[in-house]
Design an enzyme around this catalytic site. Structure first.
Site, mmCIF file in Angstrom:
data_model
loop_
_atom_site.group_PDB
_atom_site.id
_atom_site.type_symbol
_atom_site.label_atom_id
_atom_site.label_comp_id
_atom_site.label_asym_id
_atom_site.label_seq_id
_atom_site.Cartn_x
_atom_site.Cartn_y
_atom_site.Cartn_z
ATOM 1 N N GLU A 153 0.874 -1.160 0.000
ATOM 2 C CA GLU A 153 0.000 0.000 0.000
ATOM 3 C C GLU A 153 0.908 1.205 0.000
ATOM 4 O O GLU A 153 1.566 1.502 0.998
ATOM 5 C CB GLU A 153 -0.870 -0.037 1.251
ATOM 6 C CG GLU A 153 -2.117 0.767 1.129
ATOM 7 C CD GLU A 153 -2.348 1.531 2.383
ATOM 8 O OE1 GLU A 153 -2.467 0.923 3.444
ATOM 9 O OE2 GLU A 153 -2.365 2.765 2.286
ATOM 10 N N CYS A 168 -2.617 8.251 3.956
ATOM 11 C CA CYS A 168 -2.523 7.650 2.623
ATOM 12 C C CYS A 168 -3.805 7.873 1.832
ATOM 13 O O CYS A 168 -3.814 7.803 0.618
ATOM 14 C CB CYS A 168 -2.218 6.161 2.750
ATOM 15 S SG CYS A 168 -3.293 5.307 3.885
#
Ligand code: NDP
Length: 679
Positions: free
Chosen positions: A257, A296
């Site tokens: 990720e 994120c």
């Protein structure tokens, strides 16, 4: 000198053999702790996880592991204040800490509940139904998931020291995998405290959780097939890990990720003053300022219709002017510091890169007023909004990991979708719109490029969890640039850790392997009705074959009358005759099922406590007046509940007619006492 953080390795806390590097308070620059993993035997950690932690976890059923998660979540809740206090040193405000600490604990609770409700009280999970592989029914197949005899390594980013660990730990533990946690050094002191709390609780089997404080060293060299690495961080480090020989050739599964240029789109239907306009602006400001934009999932690209760009920027400015920046210990501060001065330099560099094709329209990259705090010692950065020029490329490539967003404009909706796609794959996108057609077009355009899409409008706003919040029940991850990985998503995250295998065997042996009765397997009958047996006596395959009963027209009329279900196929002979499927009056499906219950039931008080539903009910052959039906009921699956005196029994029910043709098939679900005096 501040204390050196310790690693938890093979059953004990160990200290590096040097003084380590200082970790500084994000807001004050004071030293919080020191960190080093020099001399740490990562090979011993991996061996310990494999030989001690893994077997202990795999000896537990999914329900037992879920109970551990729940106990752990409660334990962490009780010690939350110390975590919250230390969290401030990462630059986090109370609101940021709630996302990290409470959010992490909430994720554990969610997995505890999912594990109990959606996974079996067993060590294997069946995937789908048995597949008949031969005409005679003596050769069948079944997909099963089993735990891998490996280690789950997690390498985390600095921004969520607690949530980042727990969101990966919950699914891994549930899957029976021991975990080695490697937090980002910058904020590892908070992860270390959380790991200490967890280990102190004594709830987890030894070896199921270990911690590396400091660099990962040769950790990846120690990994092999069945081991996995879940990485969150920069695309650069992800690239290094992807090229590791054990990932390329060694069978180590790597989930990534990484950077993500998430966008939020203001629908072309929205006008200033509409609820969606305000929701959109509020969403952008929230994502820019929570965790000082170090998320994120934060909104990096703000896509608006060209004619509304100025109005949107004005509205952003009005809201951002109310965001006070400074030391998070001051309760009036709304946005804290970035994680480190180095991180602030990185963000400033990214802003410089963006300025090649965008102008700063709100904020000052080099200054900005602080409510509290020393701008030289604390990593403060006030929010910045840029406006991209036509044809800008940098906003689609550069991720400023801080309180920075860029406004881009579009003329037509398909252009907005095309701009979103230029992020090359992101974790999340959102659209503010109240127009069903706009929403469908945008969502279908965005979906292939995103792991999650939020539609924000006046109807869901009050309950919406917002653009930037990954939820334990929904997948978190994204294609392409976002890393291509997938985390969370409820039980999906557990299944991703397990190995799926297709087992081919005879029905009896498949039943022995899976613990679930397979059609075609033995169906022993005895003088004792299975409803007279408690879980202690009931066996998979125990069967009762009922006597037959003729269904009469009077039965059908009575049922229609009694229930009010006078649908023509049951009551109007002429109309029913014209029905191409029936060609005459047929019995109600529910009448068939009700009569079947009357045929198989053993009515006196006994260990069967309740019927709590049916699954997979299908009516296969119409039943007409004069037909004779009988039912075969077989114990298909037994699931004792760990916290109750009873468990669930799933019965396979097949109703057949006088020709032996199946009329209805379904699973009956009952709750049955674990023991019963008369049994
Ligand atoms: P890094 O990729 O540098 O670090 C992430 C993790 O990887 C840390 O735990 C780090 O450990 C570890 N690591 C670094 N190098 C290696 C290696 N060779 N082998 C094994 N582990 C390694 O990212 P940062 O956290 O420092 O953040 C940098 C940038 O990444 C941010 O500015 C942002 O752009 C992006 N980022 C993206 C996130 C996202 O989810 N989209 C989340 C966080 C960051 P150590 O700290 O000890 O070096």
């Amino acid at each position: 000198m501040t204390p050196l953080l310790e690693s938890y390795c093979a059953g004990r806390w160990v200290r590096a053999d040097d003084e380590g590097e200082p970790l500084l308070d994000a807001a004050t620059g004071e030293e919080v702790a020191r960190i080093s993993s020099r001399g740490l035997d990562v090979g011993a950690m991996v061996r310990h996880a494999r030989s001690v932690g893994g077997p202990a976890l795999r000896a537990l059923t999914f329900h037992e592991r879920a109970a551990l998660l729940k106990a752990l979540a409660k334990h962490l809740t009780a010690g939350k204040d110390a975590l919250a206090e230390l969290s401030m040193r990462t630059g986090a405000t109370a609101r940021d800490t709630a996302i990290d600490v409470d959010g992490g604990i909430g994720t554990l609770f969610s997995y505890a509940s999912k594990g109990t409700r959606e996974l079996p009280n067993d060590t294997i999970v069946l995937d789908g139904s048995a597949e008949r592989l031969g005409k005679g029914g003596t050769f069948v197949g079944q997909h099963v998931y089993t735990s891998r005899p490996g280690v789950a390594v997690q390498i985390n980013a600095f921004n969520f020291p607690v949530w980042g660990m727990l969101e990966k730990l919950g699914p891994a533990l549930l899957a029976g995998l021991p975990t080695i946690v490697k937090p980002a050094s910058q904020t590892a002191y908070l992860t270390e405290l959380a790991v200490r709390r967890i280990l102190e609780s004594g709830l987890l089997p030894e070896g199921s959780l270990q911690l590396i404080a400091g660099g990962a060293g040769s950790l990846l060299d120690e990994l092999t097939v069945h081991d996995s690495v879940a990485f969150t961080g920069s695309a650069h480090t992800a690239g290094i890990l992807r090229r590791h020989p054990n990932v390329v050739d060694g069978g180590v599964v790597l989930g990534v990720e990484a950077d993500s240029l998430n966008c939020s789109i203001l629908g072309p239907d929205v006008r200033p003053g509409d609820p969606e306009f305000d929701l959109f602006v509020k969403g952008v400001v929230t994502e820019m300022t929570v965790k000082a934009g170090q998320k994120c999932t934060a909104i990096r690209r703000v896509l608006v219709p060209e004619p509304l760009a100025d109005t949107v920027i004005e509205a952003l400015e009005a809201r951002l002017s109310r965001i006070s920046v400074g030391d998070p210990r001051n309760p009036d501060v709304r946005m804290g510091a970035l994680a480190s001065l180095g991180q602030r330099d990185e963000v400033r560099k990214a802003v410089e890169a963006l300025r090649a094709s965008a102008d700063v329209v709100i904020g000052d990259p080099d200054g900005g007023a602080l409510l509290d705090g020393d701008p030289d010692r604390g990593a403060f950065l006030t929010p910045l909004v840029l406006r991209a020029t036509d044809g800008a490329t940098e906003p689609h490539d550069v991720e400023p990991f801080g309180p920075v967003s860029t406004v881009l404009t579009y003329d037509a909706l398909d252009q907005a979708v095309a701009l979103a796609a230029r992020g090359k794959g992101s974790l999340v996108a959102s659209v503010a719109s109240h127009d069903p057609q706009v929403v469908r077009d945008v969502v279908l355009g965005l979906a292939p490029w995103h792991g999650r899409v939020l539609v924000l409008d006046r109807d869901d706003a009050a309950e919406s969890t917002g653009h930037g919040s990954p939820l334990p029940t929904l997948v978190h991850g994204g294609p392409g640039r976002a890393g291509g990985g997938e985390e969370l998503g409820g039980v999906r995250a557990v299944l991703r850790h397990l190995q799926r295998t297709a087992i081919q065997a005879s029905p009896d042996l498949l039943t022995a392997v899976t613990g679930r009765w397979t059609p075609g397997a033995r169906q022993p009958e005895s003088d004792v009705h299975p409803f007279r047996k408690s879980l202690a006596d009931l066996r998979i395959g125990d069967t009762i074959r009922s006597a037959a009963r003729t269904v009469t027209l009077a039965d059908i009329e009575h049922f229609a009358d009694f229930t009010g279900d006078t649908f023509y196929a049951h009551t109007d002979a002429e109309a029913a005759a014209r029905n191409p499927l029936f060609g005459g009056i047929v019995a109600h499906g529910y009448l068939v099922v009700s009569l079947a219950a009357g045929l198989f039931v053993e009515p006196s008080p006994g260990p069967v406590l309740a019927n709590y539903g049916v699954d997979d009910l299908r009516f296969l052959t119409p039943v007409k007046a004069g037909d004779s039906i009988a039912v075969t009921l077989t114990v298909k699956q037994i699931t004792p509940r760990n916290t109750a005196d009873y468990g669930e029994v799933r019965w396979d029910a097949v109703v057949t007619n006088q020709d032996g043709k199946p009329v209805a098939t379904y699973d009956v679900l009952t709750l049955v006492a674990k023991t019963w005096a008369a049994s």
